[in-house]
Enzyme design. Sequence first.
Site, mmCIF file in Angstrom:
data_model
loop_
_atom_site.group_PDB
_atom_site.id
_atom_site.type_symbol
_atom_site.label_atom_id
_atom_site.label_comp_id
_atom_site.label_asym_id
_atom_site.label_seq_id
_atom_site.Cartn_x
_atom_site.Cartn_y
_atom_site.Cartn_z
ATOM 1 C CG ASP A 274 -11.921 -2.394 -7.343
ATOM 2 O OD1 ASP A 274 -12.449 -3.604 -6.863
ATOM 3 O OD2 ASP A 274 -12.316 -1.919 -6.991
ATOM 4 C CG ASN B 157 -8.855 -9.256 -2.397
ATOM 5 O OD1 ASN B 157 -8.113 -8.739 -3.051
ATOM 6 N ND2 ASN B 157 -9.934 -8.228 -2.277
#
Length: 236
Positions: free
Chosen positions: A14, A62
Site C-alpha cells: 500500500d 479496487n
Amino acid sequence: MGDSLPRHVGIIMDGNGRWAKQRGLPRTEGHKQGAEVFERICDHCAELGIPCVTFYAFSTENWARPPGEVAAIMDLLRHWLRKAEEREGENRRRGIRLRFIGELSALPEDIQSLAADAEDHTRAHTRTICNLAVNYGGRLEILRAAQTLAAQCQTGARNAIDLTEEDIAAQLYTPEYPDVDLLIRPSGEKRLSNFLLWQAAYAEFWYADTLWPDFTTAHFEQALADFAKRSRRYGG
Ligand code: IPE
Ligand code: IPE
Ligand code: MG
C-alpha cells in the site's frame, strides 16, 4: 533466525498513490515503482527460504478506482507475467513457485492465461511460494467456501451439523498453505482491508509509515527481527 522464521508472510502493498503524489507524478508511476519493489521482496523471500509469501496486489474493492488506474494496474500485471515467462530459468534457480489467489475469472483473458502458464511453469519449484492476490477479497473467499459447503449439504454429501473449521479452510483459495504468521502493511494504515481474513486470525501485525515504493529489504529484515521477538499465545 531459523525456527523463528515465519512460514507464511502476508504483505499489503500500500501507498503507491501517495508516493507518486509526493513527487507530482501520476498514480500509475507509483504502481510501476511498487511492482519493482514487489519483485525485489519476492526474490528476497526466496533467498531467506520463507516457505510462503502472499502479496496483496488488487482487491475486490479496487474496481472502484478510476478505469484508467485499473487498466494501468492490469497492464503492469500483464507486463510482469510476460517477464516471469522470460525469467523462467531465474525462477527455477531461486526456487520460486508462482501462485494466484482471488477471482481471476473477472480479469482480462490474456492475463488469466498468462497466470495459468506461470503457475504451470513454476509448479515444481519448492523453496518459496510467491502468491499474488488479484481481485481478492477475504469476505468473498469465505462466501465462496460457504456456498460450496451449502451445496454439498443440500445434496446430502455432507451434514451441516458436522461441518468443522477444517472443512471451511479446505474450501479457501489457500487450502495447502500454513496460516499467516506475519502480516506486513506499509504506508501507515492500520487495517486489514479485506485481506486473508480467515488465514490471518492469529497473525502478528507489523506496520511502517514507509510507502510501499520506498520499502526495502532492510524494512523486511526489521519486520522479521520484530516478529522473532513476539510472544505468540494463541489465547492460551
Ligand atoms: C496500493 O497503493 C496499490 C493498490 C491498491 C492497487 P494505493 O494505490 O492504494 O496507494 P495509496 O494508498 O492511494 O497511497
Ligand atoms: C489494500 O489497499 C489493497 C491492496 C493493497 C491491493 P487499499 O488502498 O485498497 O485499502 P484501503 O482503501 O486503504 O483500505
Ligand atoms: Mg491504498
